[in-house]
Design a protein around this motif. Structure first.
Motif, PDB file in Angstrom:
ATOM      1  N   LEU A  59     -62.829  52.947  25.056  1.00 53.27           N
ATOM      2  CA  LEU A  59     -63.982  52.307  25.699  1.00 53.27           C
ATOM      3  C   LEU A  59     -65.005  52.196  24.632  1.00 53.27           C
ATOM      4  O   LEU A  59     -65.749  51.238  24.351  1.00 53.27           O
ATOM      5  N   ALA A  60     -65.231  53.482  23.833  1.00 56.02           N
ATOM      6  CA  ALA A  60     -66.310  53.843  23.118  1.00 56.02           C
ATOM      7  C   ALA A  60     -66.090  52.596  21.824  1.00 56.02           C
ATOM      8  O   ALA A  60     -67.263  52.164  21.320  1.00 56.02           O
ATOM      9  N   VAL A  61     -64.949  52.583  21.185  1.00 55.97           N
ATOM     10  CA  VAL A  61     -64.872  51.658  20.107  1.00 55.97           C
ATOM     11  C   VAL A  61     -65.145  50.300  20.235  1.00 55.97           C
ATOM     12  O   VAL A  61     -65.845  49.612  19.504  1.00 55.97           O
ATOM     13  N   ILE A  62     -64.551  49.852  21.704  1.00 55.45           N
ATOM     14  CA  ILE A  62     -64.909  48.560  21.966  1.00 55.45           C
ATOM     15  C   ILE A  62     -66.624  48.134  22.404  1.00 55.45           C
ATOM     16  O   ILE A  62     -67.175  47.159  21.769  1.00 55.45           O
TER      17      ILE A  62
ATOM     18  N   GLN B 239     -70.170  43.354  18.856  1.00 54.09           N
ATOM     19  CA  GLN B 239     -70.168  42.009  18.210  1.00 54.09           C
ATOM     20  C   GLN B 239     -68.777  41.519  17.392  1.00 54.09           C
ATOM     21  O   GLN B 239     -68.355  40.581  17.094  1.00 54.09           O
ATOM     22  N   ARG B 240     -67.885  42.749  17.257  1.00 60.34           N
ATOM     23  CA  ARG B 240     -66.669  42.661  16.655  1.00 60.34           C
ATOM     24  C   ARG B 240     -65.481  42.446  17.446  1.00 60.34           C
ATOM     25  O   ARG B 240     -65.353  43.278  18.520  1.00 60.34           O
ATOM     26  N   GLU B 241     -64.449  41.549  17.146  1.00 58.22           N
ATOM     27  CA  GLU B 241     -63.307  41.505  17.849  1.00 58.22           C
ATOM     28  C   GLU B 241     -62.245  42.349  17.174  1.00 58.22           C
ATOM     29  O   GLU B 241     -62.166  41.887  15.845  1.00 58.22           O
ATOM     30  N   ARG B 242     -61.367  42.981  17.927  1.00 60.58           N
ATOM     31  CA  ARG B 242     -60.474  43.631  17.403  1.00 60.58           C
ATOM     32  C   ARG B 242     -59.099  43.417  18.026  1.00 60.58           C
ATOM     33  O   ARG B 242     -59.088  43.328  19.216  1.00 60.58           O
ATOM     34  N   SER B 243     -58.000  43.600  17.007  1.00 69.04           N
ATOM     35  CA  SER B 243     -56.852  43.409  17.576  1.00 69.04           C
ATOM     36  C   SER B 243     -56.436  44.620  18.321  1.00 69.04           C
ATOM     37  O   SER B 243     -56.882  45.776  18.165  1.00 69.04           O
TER      38      SER B 243
ATOM     39  N   ALA C 128     -66.194  43.289  23.817  1.00 69.37           N
ATOM     40  CA  ALA C 128     -66.909  43.652  24.933  1.00 69.37           C
ATOM     41  C   ALA C 128     -67.457  42.462  25.492  1.00 69.37           C
ATOM     42  O   ALA C 128     -68.020  41.538  24.863  1.00 69.37           O
ATOM     43  N   VAL C 129     -67.830  42.286  26.962  1.00 68.16           N
ATOM     44  CA  VAL C 129     -68.342  41.239  27.650  1.00 68.16           C
ATOM     45  C   VAL C 129     -69.915  41.990  27.960  1.00 68.16           C
ATOM     46  O   VAL C 129     -70.002  42.912  28.720  1.00 68.16           O
ATOM     47  N   THR C 130     -70.719  41.682  26.928  1.00 67.75           N
ATOM     48  CA  THR C 130     -72.021  41.959  27.038  1.00 67.75           C
ATOM     49  C   THR C 130     -73.205  41.305  28.069  1.00 67.75           C
ATOM     50  O   THR C 130     -74.036  42.130  28.200  1.00 67.75           O
ATOM     51  N   ASP C 131     -72.735  40.452  28.756  1.00 65.72           N
ATOM     52  CA  ASP C 131     -73.606  39.958  29.642  1.00 65.72           C
ATOM     53  C   ASP C 131     -73.104  40.343  31.002  1.00 65.72           C
ATOM     54  O   ASP C 131     -73.960  39.790  32.340  1.00 65.72           O
ATOM     55  N   SER C 132     -72.230  41.294  30.992  1.00 66.61           N
ATOM     56  CA  SER C 132     -72.062  41.929  32.492  1.00 66.61           C
ATOM     57  C   SER C 132     -73.142  42.879  32.832  1.00 66.61           C
ATOM     58  O   SER C 132     -73.623  43.483  32.105  1.00 66.61           O
ATOM     59  N   VAL C 133     -73.675  42.982  34.136  1.00 65.96           N
ATOM     60  CA  VAL C 133     -74.424  43.905  34.527  1.00 65.96           C
ATOM     61  C   VAL C 133     -74.273  45.268  34.110  1.00 65.96           C
ATOM     62  O   VAL C 133     -75.150  46.106  34.035  1.00 65.96           O
ATOM     63  N   VAL C 134     -72.795  45.504  34.000  1.00 67.71           N
ATOM     64  CA  VAL C 134     -72.724  47.269  33.837  1.00 67.71           C
ATOM     65  C   VAL C 134     -72.526  47.327  32.231  1.00 67.71           C
ATOM     66  O   VAL C 134     -72.440  48.606  32.082  1.00 67.71           O
ATOM     67  N   TYR C 135     -72.683  46.338  31.703  1.00 67.53           N
ATOM     68  CA  TYR C 135     -72.268  46.578  29.974  1.00 67.53           C
ATOM     69  C   TYR C 135     -73.512  47.608  29.543  1.00 67.53           C
ATOM     70  O   TYR C 135     -72.993  48.743  28.749  1.00 67.53           O
ATOM     71  N   LYS C 136     -74.711  47.393  29.591  1.00 68.93           N
ATOM     72  CA  LYS C 136     -75.697  48.246  29.070  1.00 68.93           C
ATOM     73  C   LYS C 136     -75.672  49.726  29.492  1.00 68.93           C
ATOM     74  O   LYS C 136     -75.497  50.643  28.739  1.00 68.93           O
TER      75      LYS C 136
END
Length: 195
Positions: A21-24, A29-33, A74-82
């Protein structure tokens, strides 16, 4: 054998879950495999696949295919992201955030977190630490290192206490500081433990 919930954030099932979770979430902004996430977290690809599947089902990450590679972000526009990113920054964030911040600092042979945060990461009981103890071995420019650490502090919302030691002094040293640090848990950020 079932692993205990992590001391840093006992709401999670495992330390691997917190690392993933922390890495993502802390580098959105970064996409990871999946294999990159596994490498960064020291976790198996199968564990990463299971966690990413859960996160995607919950709407916290999005994945896409590029050939045979599954990329995760990460989905940053989710209400739980921040709120989730904030919680991860102060619990599982130090290793991931410092790894990213120090990666571009030339002259670092090895860097690791020690002290109370490393102890919690290693499942030693206690409260979440107020600061992070970081040992940097090598000859990085002090100003470049200070800038990288300041950037990490802004994400982690706490002080990072840096102790800088030359490679020669670290290799030659057998003092009480080195013995004390290496007798307790450490979490590698740059390089690996060979003592």
């Amino acid at each position: 054998m079932k692993m205990a919930s992590p001391m840093l954030l006992p709401l999670l099932r495992s330390r691997s879950q917190g690392d993933i979770l922390a890495v993502i979430m802390l580098d959105p902004q970064r996409e990871r495999s999946l294999s990159e996430i596994a490498e960064e977290t020291g976790t198996s690809v199968s564990t990463v696949v299971r966690e990413v599947d859960r996160l995607e089902e919950g709407g916290l990450v999005a994945t896409k295919r590029r050939g045979n590679t599954r990329l995760v972000r990460a989905v940053t526009d989710s209400v739980v992201y921040k709120p989730l990113a904030d919680l991860l920054a102060v619990t599982f964030g130090p290793a991931a955030v410092l790894r990213k911040a120090l990666a571009e600092v030339p002259g670092i042979e090895r860097a690791f977190i020690y002290g109370s945060w490393a102890a919690r990461y290693a499942q030693r009981a206690g409260p979440v630490p107020d600061d992070i103890d970081l040992l940097v071995i090598g000859e990085p420019d002090r100003h470049v290192l200070a800038d990288a650490v300041a950037e990490a502090e802004s994400v982690l919302r706490r002080e990072v206490n840096v102790r800088r030691v030359s490679t020669q002094a670290w290799v030659a040293g057998n003092g009480s500081f080195k013995q004390t640090v290496l007798s307790r848990p450490v979490v590698d950020v740059i390089g690996t433990h060979h003592e």
